[in-house]
Design an enzyme around this catalytic site. Sequence first.
Site, PDB file in Angstrom:
ATOM      1  N   THR A  93       0.872  -1.175   0.000  1.00 21.35           N
ATOM      2  CA  THR A  93       0.000   0.000   0.000  1.00 21.35           C
ATOM      3  C   THR A  93       0.909   1.225   0.000  1.00 21.35           C
ATOM      4  OG1 THR A  93      -1.661  -1.157   1.299  1.00 21.35           O
ATOM      5  CG2 THR A  93      -1.812   1.239   1.235  1.00 21.35           C
ATOM      6  N   LYS A 168      -7.603   1.582  -3.244  1.00 27.88           N
ATOM      7  CA  LYS A 168      -7.237   1.181  -1.866  1.00 27.88           C
ATOM      8  C   LYS A 168      -7.425   2.350  -0.889  1.00 27.88           C
ATOM      9  CE  LYS A 168      -5.083  -0.954   1.538  1.00 27.88           C
ATOM     10  NZ  LYS A 168      -5.605  -2.120   2.225  1.00 27.88           N
ATOM     11  N   LYS A 243      -1.780   5.029   8.655  1.00 24.37           N
ATOM     12  CA  LYS A 243      -0.975   5.130   7.421  1.00 24.37           C
ATOM     13  C   LYS A 243      -1.893   5.312   6.210  1.00 24.37           C
ATOM     14  CE  LYS A 243       1.522   2.305   4.138  1.00 24.37           C
ATOM     15  NZ  LYS A 243       1.999   1.010   3.696  1.00 24.37           N
TER      16      LYS A 243
HETATM   17  P1  NAD Z   1       5.826  -5.859   7.473  1.00 24.62           P
HETATM   18  O1  NAD Z   1       6.579  -4.715   8.072  1.00 24.62           O
HETATM   19  O2  NAD Z   1       5.439  -6.996   8.329  1.00 24.62           O
HETATM   20  O3  NAD Z   1       6.690  -6.473   6.240  1.00 24.62           O
HETATM   21  C1  NAD Z   1       7.471  -5.704   5.368  1.00 24.62           C
HETATM   22  C2  NAD Z   1       8.728  -6.522   5.073  1.00 24.62           C
HETATM   23  O4  NAD Z   1       9.503  -5.821   4.097  1.00 24.62           O
HETATM   24  C3  NAD Z   1       9.616  -6.720   6.296  1.00 24.62           C
HETATM   25  O5  NAD Z   1       9.845  -8.112   6.497  1.00 24.62           O
HETATM   26  C4  NAD Z   1      10.906  -5.986   5.937  1.00 24.62           C
HETATM   27  O6  NAD Z   1      12.084  -6.602   6.440  1.00 24.62           O
HETATM   28  C5  NAD Z   1      10.860  -6.037   4.421  1.00 24.62           C
HETATM   29  N1  NAD Z   1      11.675  -5.022   3.749  1.00 24.62           N
HETATM   30  C6  NAD Z   1      11.690  -3.687   3.973  1.00 24.62           C
HETATM   31  N2  NAD Z   1      12.552  -3.083   3.112  1.00 24.62           N
HETATM   32  C7  NAD Z   1      13.075  -4.073   2.339  1.00 24.62           C
HETATM   33  C8  NAD Z   1      14.011  -4.105   1.270  1.00 24.62           C
HETATM   34  N3  NAD Z   1      14.598  -2.988   0.835  1.00 24.62           N
HETATM   35  N4  NAD Z   1      14.315  -5.289   0.710  1.00 24.62           N
HETATM   36  C9  NAD Z   1      13.720  -6.424   1.163  1.00 24.62           C
HETATM   37  N5  NAD Z   1      12.832  -6.479   2.171  1.00 24.62           N
HETATM   38  C10 NAD Z   1      12.515  -5.312   2.743  1.00 24.62           C
HETATM   39  O7  NAD Z   1       4.562  -5.210   6.768  1.00 24.62           O
HETATM   40  P2  NAD Z   1       3.197  -5.973   6.325  1.00 24.62           P
HETATM   41  O8  NAD Z   1       2.211  -5.909   7.423  1.00 24.62           O
HETATM   42  O9  NAD Z   1       3.560  -7.293   5.700  1.00 24.62           O
HETATM   43  O10 NAD Z   1       2.661  -4.946   5.208  1.00 24.62           O
HETATM   44  C11 NAD Z   1       3.231  -4.912   3.901  1.00 24.62           C
HETATM   45  C12 NAD Z   1       2.395  -3.972   3.057  1.00 24.62           C
HETATM   46  O11 NAD Z   1       1.051  -4.458   3.009  1.00 24.62           O
HETATM   47  C13 NAD Z   1       2.326  -2.540   3.606  1.00 24.62           C
HETATM   48  O12 NAD Z   1       2.392  -1.640   2.523  1.00 24.62           O
HETATM   49  C14 NAD Z   1       0.965  -2.511   4.299  1.00 24.62           C
HETATM   50  O13 NAD Z   1       0.405  -1.207   4.354  1.00 24.62           O
HETATM   51  C15 NAD Z   1       0.155  -3.431   3.408  1.00 24.62           C
HETATM   52  N6  NAD Z   1      -1.013  -4.058   4.065  1.00 24.62           N
HETATM   53  C16 NAD Z   1      -0.872  -4.616   5.304  1.00 24.62           C
HETATM   54  C17 NAD Z   1      -1.985  -5.217   5.914  1.00 24.62           C
HETATM   55  C18 NAD Z   1      -1.864  -5.851   7.286  1.00 24.62           C
HETATM   56  O14 NAD Z   1      -2.894  -6.178   7.870  1.00 24.62           O
HETATM   57  N7  NAD Z   1      -0.651  -6.052   7.810  1.00 24.62           N
HETATM   58  C19 NAD Z   1      -3.216  -5.265   5.230  1.00 24.62           C
HETATM   59  C20 NAD Z   1      -3.315  -4.721   3.949  1.00 24.62           C
HETATM   60  C21 NAD Z   1      -2.192  -4.118   3.367  1.00 24.62           C
END
Ligand code: NAD
Length: 291
Positions: A93, A168, A243
Amino acid sequence: MTSIGFIGLGHMGGGMAANLAAKGFAVRAFDLSEEALAKAVAAGCSRAASAADAADDAEAVVTMLPAGKHVREVYESALLEAPRGTLLLDCSTIDVATAKEVAQMATDRGLLAVDAPVSGGITAASAGTLTFMVGGSDEAFARAQPILAAMGKAVIHAGANGAGQAAKVCNNMILGAEMIATCEAFALAEKLGLEADKFFDIASVSSGQSWSLTSYCPMPGVGPETPADRDYQGGFATALMLKDLNLSQEAAASVGADTPMGARARELYQAFADAGNGGLDFSAIIKTLRG
Ligand code: NAD
């Protein structure tokens, strides 16, 4: 077997990559976190040494990263050099402007790109029941569809690049405002002496019905089981709702749209997060309204 690079194996990406592997895709996974990477390998993905290594020889590369700056960094440092015709799917997102910019950079280099953010949280990511809202060309969407379908229950082409992120932020702006309105109604009903379960039964079949009420009721002990019944642990964190509301307000400012309810919801969630509640489910905002 379609080969997929997968970058970002956190709460969401971990389950999504595991589903792709379980459905027979050859997934080369990368994350900066060794713990996240090890889980993906245990779930059937192969280990990549870097984002560029994950993209090497892949027909498509999925990114599931925290925010626009991470997506831009990974695209610029690793993905834009992929062979012509490689499909890039960003499921994070992020802000609409960055989504359009990275897609344009990819298109300029002969790559195909879609923004494909998701609705549905960690449970839906693990279960493979996400909804994907997709921005990109018809050609890019046609190639993305079977990959996204392996991770979700619905894959909808929203329009050109950026339209997925637009869908979204608009969807989650409804959700933020609707949740607060639902919480206010329960708090007022309580003060007026109306029993919460009676109010639920009535509003559920009246014009106040909404997803926040009937599928995600913020009042403990009422309706289906929700985070409210687990002291607001798990679910969709207040910090993530904030966010998304910030993204909606950035998007609104960029086109001069008036979104007073979205703006107020953003303020209320900001105050709730600032009070140390960022890790609680977003329906916990009812606590401040009940007093
Ligand atoms: P998260 O923080 O758990 O996971 C993100 C991952 O990206 C981490 O493991 C981190 O180490 C990795 N990362 C960051 N920079 C990196 C790089 N340069 N190279 C490789 N890996 C890298 O976040 P999440 O909850 O999995 O959310 C991910 C996305 O999904 C976000 O944009 C969030 O807004 C969206 N989202 C989350 C939810 C939810 O319920 N968690 C629901 C809908 C959408």
